[in-house]
Design a protein around this motif. Structure first.
Motif, PDB file in Angstrom:
ATOM      1  N   UNK A   1       0.824  -1.207   0.000  1.00 52.11           N
ATOM      2  CA  UNK A   1       0.000   0.000   0.000  1.00 52.11           C
ATOM      3  C   UNK A   1       0.856   1.255   0.000  1.00 52.11           C
ATOM      4  N   UNK A   2       2.166   1.070   0.012  1.00 56.67           N
ATOM      5  CA  UNK A   2       3.026   2.231  -0.130  1.00 56.67           C
ATOM      6  C   UNK A   2       3.802   2.628   1.104  1.00 56.67           C
TER       7      UNK A   2
ATOM      8  N   UNK B   1       7.296  -8.280   0.974  1.00 61.64           N
ATOM      9  CA  UNK B   1       5.873  -8.561   0.754  1.00 61.64           C
ATOM     10  C   UNK B   1       5.631  -9.797  -0.117  1.00 61.64           C
ATOM     11  N   UNK B   2       6.480  -9.984  -1.131  1.00 67.95           N
ATOM     12  CA  UNK B   2       6.240 -11.132  -2.017  1.00 67.95           C
ATOM     13  C   UNK B   2       6.242 -12.424  -1.230  1.00 67.95           C
TER      14      UNK B   2
ATOM     15  N   UNK C   1       4.397  -9.750  -9.932  1.00 69.17           N
ATOM     16  CA  UNK C   1       5.185  -9.128  -8.877  1.00 69.17           C
ATOM     17  C   UNK C   1       6.320  -8.285  -9.430  1.00 69.17           C
TER      18      UNK C   1
ATOM     19  N   UNK D   1       7.386  -5.454  -6.679  1.00 69.71           N
ATOM     20  CA  UNK D   1       7.524  -6.105  -5.370  1.00 69.71           C
ATOM     21  C   UNK D   1       8.664  -7.100  -5.410  1.00 69.71           C
ATOM     22  N   UNK D   2       9.039  -7.521  -6.616  1.00 68.62           N
ATOM     23  CA  UNK D   2      10.066  -8.543  -6.763  1.00 68.62           C
ATOM     24  C   UNK D   2      11.110  -8.051  -7.764  1.00 68.62           C
TER      25      UNK D   2
ATOM     26  N   UNK E   1       5.705   3.066  -7.261  1.00 68.26           N
ATOM     27  CA  UNK E   1       4.530   2.186  -7.227  1.00 68.26           C
ATOM     28  C   UNK E   1       3.477   2.679  -6.264  1.00 68.26           C
ATOM     29  N   UNK E   2       3.932   3.393  -5.225  1.00 64.51           N
ATOM     30  CA  UNK E   2       2.997   3.982  -4.283  1.00 64.51           C
ATOM     31  C   UNK E   2       2.046   4.911  -5.034  1.00 64.51           C
TER      32      UNK E   2
ATOM     33  N   UNK F   1      -2.785  -2.725  -5.875  1.00 63.33           N
ATOM     34  CA  UNK F   1      -2.760  -4.190  -5.877  1.00 63.33           C
ATOM     35  C   UNK F   1      -4.092  -4.774  -5.394  1.00 63.33           C
TER      36      UNK F   1
END
Lengths: 848, 220
Positions: free
Chosen positions: A375-376, A457-458, B50, B55-56, B82-83, B88
């Motif tokens: 979410x940032x 997170x992943x 991802x 995220x990855x 990304x924020x 997501x």
């Protein structure tokens, strides 16, 4: 308002822009940032509060453990603050010092807090850096009555003091004139309490008081009560030194005066050492030569004798002075250290608990971290959030701990012999609490915060099946640390108690049981013997002895004797001389090794003498050879006494077991301080009231006071008993905290392994096997803790025991026992959770 | 061009062997597209998603997002990116259990440091738009799966991202709830939001404008 509107509008315009430079002026930006931080902070608090509420069990373990640790730490801090601030209330306390003397003469060593009477005047006249001197001659308890009455009141803490007393310590008189108050002989100053007891504050001046039924004194002033935190606490009667004969004498070798000096401002005490020691040559040696003609310093030194003067700062007396007799019983810095460590341990334990429980919960929190990151949220924001959480827990715990402290402080005071109160009205106290709680929150929260904010997170969002979040090694290490401290405390407790037990059951060389002591018999005067004889008639009384010299620690001094063959340094013997009667040895059940006890039938026994083994050693002969030896005591007026040794007494411990047994001699003589009464076993209350009846008949109006020798003996070891009780209390607390942590960890571990346990059960594992599996992991940690802590415990407790001349050996089973206690507690703590996890139906735990 | 992947490789080393999770992926995504990534289990769908969502990491290749070279950006910069632009949606919703619906929606705005009054109006708008005003004070556990996912989508949208990444968004829902969510996606797409979803379902894939098939980490 307007600017607020403006920036909100601007903010709206740039809603998706993060570039900070678009804010036109810095203050606007700052305010904006500030508001953001506040919102975030509120949000953190809200979330922290909810997550606490959602996990009441962990929240309870966390706050409870922390609160106990904090309360313990708080009480100990107050105790230490109290101990460290003795005598600081006196004006000029920084410039006030006491003169000490370390003496060895005639085979006896002493560490004296007192010096000779003429020293004070000599220092003041000879040394320019000495501004003022004040001497105390302590009398201890005494009986006081108004001149026109019969009934005496016992007053503790009476002392002769120089008229400079007020100026030295910056004391003001409530009533009376400071300039004249203690100038004249037979005048005295009372404290407020004492004045109120006898007369009332205003009426006290000019009244007469009779001390010990002999001397009449006039009250010339009233001062405030001496502060609890001062070396003069419990001193209530201050009599003019001018009336003390010894104080006027030029006796340079009798050390009976507590002597305080005040240096001129700016003078360095270090520069005073040489002039002080030079007094040995200037004054003491010429004086010694009057009875040891031709004695020189070199001679004295060659024969192993010495006299070293030293100084100690007034503020250091309470913690650093351990001389033979002090004005008030002192504490020691060692106790402060021990307590500081225990306090630190407690807080550390609680803090470690917090870390453990927080990271253990990380599995649950991992998902949250993952979501927040997607979410940032960035890492610093998460760290801030977790720190806010630990801050919240820390402050909630602080509230609890204050509650605990309020409830516990009476017990703590009883435990420590203090009268500490919690300084709720002091802003500094609250500041300290606030800072303490914040530091503790940061310290305990830092590791969990960094640990948990690291989750990727992943990984944590992949599905339900996250099995481990790491950190297990550090958690294990923390558990080991906690239990190592607990085991160490258990060992310490056992050793302290065994030493105490040893002291209490040690053969002292006399029997202290069933001995009743009646004090202040001297007030009966001539009737003392009649009193004794009547007491002896009572049925339960085996025997009774009149003497001021009892084998319990008290104020004593040595006397110089000489062997036959001339008054030389080699021939001198320093020993105590106790005046006793012929019933003394049997009443106290002392053992005569050689020779015989005094006997009235021998007319010559008035010059007979008994000595103990230590005295025999100074004589340098065998016990048998000592019999018949002559001992000479010279008096100042040229006359002398000759004694013949008729018996050798087995050494008996008359001082604390920390000390060696010094040389003692006994002669027949009238000494009526106390009556010691040996009673037959049984109920003593009848005998006591009978004795009181006799007392009241013999001496109507005199207060009757009695005690059992056993009790006075026990007070000698009060410090150790206190230490023992403190150890037990804090050991229990620390074990409790460690158990809370272990309990939480076990719960977490069981949770984490739910799936594994399910699979194992499906594959046929029994509940017992699974419980065993879950439990042994923890026991291994406790095992490591035991191995680590035992050598440390062994080393430190041996150090502590070195203080005692008579001490126990620490045997292996103490360690075995401590280990067993720790393991048992750990098993009990862990197995509940393990069994609970093991009996869960695998259908439940394997459903995803 | 919203984003561009050039020759993306991602691998893990296992037992001395290199196992490719993504192999030479090239992908251009224009703004306004609705893409479905399909393929059997283990084909690398989620990994690709991802990677796109930052995220990855990947091991080789280039990735530019709105002309920013993602592979060279620092962690913090990437997070800001990304924020700001990506939302997501997860198969298991991943709502924060301790927070109410309203607070869950508010969360991304807090992290973007959006001011209080604006935040409130955005949350109110969103609640309104998704027709969940009545649920705003409930906790996730008090909602059905469909409702939870609705909140999940609402939360992803609240900071008006350019791109929504959805990993099996209907995987935990029944067919009726699934259809509603897919309808929502369709509608959002028509309003200009780019959507990339991972799905097993042929039917869900038909909502999209383009299908990317993966097998063993490779585009086919």
């Amino acid at each position: 308002m307007e600017t607020l509107q403006v920036y909100k509008k601007k903010e709206f315009m740039h809603q998706s822009m993060l570039n900070l430079f678009q804010y036109q002026n810095q203050s606007e930006l700052n305010r904006f940032q500030c508001q953001k931080t506040l919102i975030m902070f509120k949000n953190h608090i809200k979330i922290a509060w909810r997550s606490l509420k959602r996990q009441p069990f962990f929240a309870f373990l966390n706050t409870f453990g922390l609160a106990i640790g904090m309360a313990g730490g708080l009480l100990i801090s107050l105790y230490i603050y109290d101990e460290m601030n003795f005598d600081t209330m006196f004006k000029d306390a920084d410039r006030i010092y006491r003169i000490n003397a370390d003496i060895k003469f005639g085979g006896t060593e002493s560490k004296s807090a007192q010096v000779s009477a003429p020293m004070a005047a000599a220092m003041e006249s000879d040394f320019s850096q000495v501004e003022l001197t004040t001497r105390f001659r302590n009398l201890g308890g005494m009986l006081l009555r108004k001149s026109n009455t019969e009934a005496n009141i016992k007053e503790e803490g009476a002392t002769f003091v120089d008229a400079t007393f007020f100026e030295m310590f910056g004391l003001d008189l409530l009533v009376g004139d400071m300039q004249t108050a203690l100038k004249e002989p037979n005048t005295l100053v009372l404290t407020r309490t004492a004045a109120l007891k006898h007369f009332g504050l205003k009426k006290a001046i000019g009244q007469s008081l009779v001390l010990n039924n002999t001397d009449t004194y006039t009250v010339t002033g009233v001062i405030e009560d001496m502060p609890e935190r001062s070396f003069l606490r419990n001193h209530n009667v201050f009599m003019a030194m001018a009336g003390n004969e010894d104080a006027q004498k030029q006796e340079w070798t009798s050390h009976n005066f507590f002597t305080f000096i005040k240096l001129i401002p700016g003078a360095d005490i270090a520069d005073f050492q040489t002039p002080l020691q030079s007094m040995l040559g200037t004054y003491i040696m010429p004086y010694v030569q009057t009875f040891l003609p031709g004695a020189t310093e070199e001679q004295l030194e060659a024969s192993g004798n010495y006299l070293y003067y030293g100084t100690i700062a007034l503020k250091d007396i309470h913690l650093y002075s351990a001389k033979d007799h002090e004005l008030s019983p002192n504490s020691s810095i060692q106790n402060v250290y021990i307590l500081s460590f225990i306090g630190l341990f407690l807080i550390l334990l609680a803090s470690v608990n917090f870390m453990n429980l927080s990271t253990a919960q990380s599995l649950k929190r991992a998902k949250e971290v993952g979501i927040r990151k997607t979410l940032g949220s960035d890492k610093p924001a998460l760290i801030r959030q977790f720190l806010t959480e630990s801050g919240l827990i820390s402050f909630i715990s602080l509230l609890f701990s204050l509650g605990i402290a309020v409830v516990a402080i009476p017990y703590f005071n009883a435990l420590s012999g203090k009268s500490i109160s919690i300084p709720f009205t002091e802003p500094v106290f609250w500041m300290a609490l606030f800072i303490g709680a914040t530091v503790l929150a940061l310290f305990s929260g830092m590791y969990p915060a960094f640990f948990m904010s690291r989750f990727a997170p992943v990984k944590v969002l992949k599905g339900a099946g996250a099995t481990s979040t790491g950190g297990g090694n550090i958690r294990s290490l923390l558990v080991v640390f906690q239990f190592a401290i607990s085991v160490f405390l258990i060992v310490s407790t056992l050793v302290v108690f065994m030493q105490l037990k040893f002291i209490q059951s040690k053969d002292l060389g006399f029997t202290k049981d069933q001995v009743l002591i009646v004090d202040d018999v001297y007030t009966l005067g001539e009737k003392a013997t009649a009193f004794k004889e009547q007491v002896e008639q009572l049925g339960q009384v085996q025997s009774a002895t009149l003497s001021s010299f009892l084998p319990t620690p008290s104020v004593r001094s040595n006397t110089s004797f000489f062997k036959e063959g001339g008054a030389t340094a080699e021939n001198s013997i320093n020993m105590q001389i106790w005046n006793v009667d012929d019933n003394y040895i049997p009443t106290l059940n002392m053992e005569i090794l050689e020779g015989r006890n005094f006997d009235r039938q021998f007319g010559t026994d008035s010059t007979a003498m008994l000595i103990n083994e230590s005295a025999v050693a100074i004589l340098g002969v065998q016990a048998k050879e000592a019999l018949g030896m002559r001992i000479i005591r010279n008096f100042e007026n040229g006359s002398s006494n000759n004694f013949t040794i008729i018996g050798v007494i087995k050494n008996f411990n008359y001082e604390s077991l920390r000390e060696n047994i010094g040389a003692v001699s006994m002669t027949l003589g009238r000494s009526t301080g106390s009556l010691a009464v040996k009673l037959e076993a049984g109920n003593f209350s009848n005998s006591i009231s009978s004795i009181e009846g006799i007392w009241n008949k013999v001496a109507p109006g005199q207060p009757f006071s009695y005690r059992f020798m056993e009790d006075s003996f026990n007070t000698t070891y009060e410090a150790e008993q206190q230490l023992g009780r403190i150890f037990v209390t804090f050991t229990i607390l620390s074990i409790l905290i460690a158990c809370l942590g272990l309990f939480g960890l076990a719960a977490f571990n069981a949770q984490k392994r739910t799936k594994e346990i399910g699979i194992r059960k499906v594959l046929g594992a029994s509940i017992g096997q699974i419980t065993y599996r879950l439990t042994t992991d923890f026991l291994k940690m406790v095992g490591v803790a035991i191995i680590v802590s035992l050598p440390v415990g062994w080393y430190l407790m041996n150090k502590w025991l070195e203080d005692f001349t008579y001490r126990i050996e620490i045997s292996w089973w103490v360690f075995a026992f401590a280990a067993l206690i720790a393991l048992t507690i750990a098993v009990l703590t862990v197995s509940y959770q393990s069994i609970k996890a093991a009996i869960v139906n695998p259908v439940k735990s394997l459903r995803t | 061009m919203l984003l561009q992947l050039n020759n993306i490789f991602k691998w893990v080393n296992s037992g001395g062997q290199r196992i490719f999770l993504l192999k030479d992926i090239n992908l251009n995504v224009e703004e306004g597209e609705f893409i479905s990534i399909m393929g059997p289990s283990g084909s690398g769908k989620s990994t690709l998603l991802n990677v796109i969502g930052m995220l990855d990491n990947f091991d080789e290749g280039e990735y530019s997002f709105l002309d920013e070279p993602v592979h060279t950006l620092k962690e913090k910069h990437r997070a800001n990116l990304y924020k700001q632009y990506i939302g997501f949606v997860f198969q298991s919703y991943h709502l924060l259990d301790d927070l109410t619906v309203k607070e869950n929606l508010e969360m991304p705005l807090l992290y973007k440091k959006v001011g209080s009054s604006e935040r409130k109006s955005l949350v109110a708008d969103t609640l309104d738009r998704f027709n969940i005003v009545g649920k705003k004070d409930l906790f996730p556990s008090q909602l059905s799966g469909g409702q939870q996912q609705l909140v999940g989508v609402a939360r992803a949208l609240i900071s008006s991202p350019k791109l929504i990444l959805a990993d099996e968004p209907t995987g935990n829902l029944n067919s009726k709830q699934g259809e509603e969510i897919m309808g929502l996606f369709k509608q959002l797409n028509s309003e200009g939001v780019t959507i990339i979803q991972v799905t097993h379902s042929e039917k869900n894939a038909t909502y999209g404008s383009r299908i990317i098939d993966l097998l063993d980490g490779r585009k086919i």
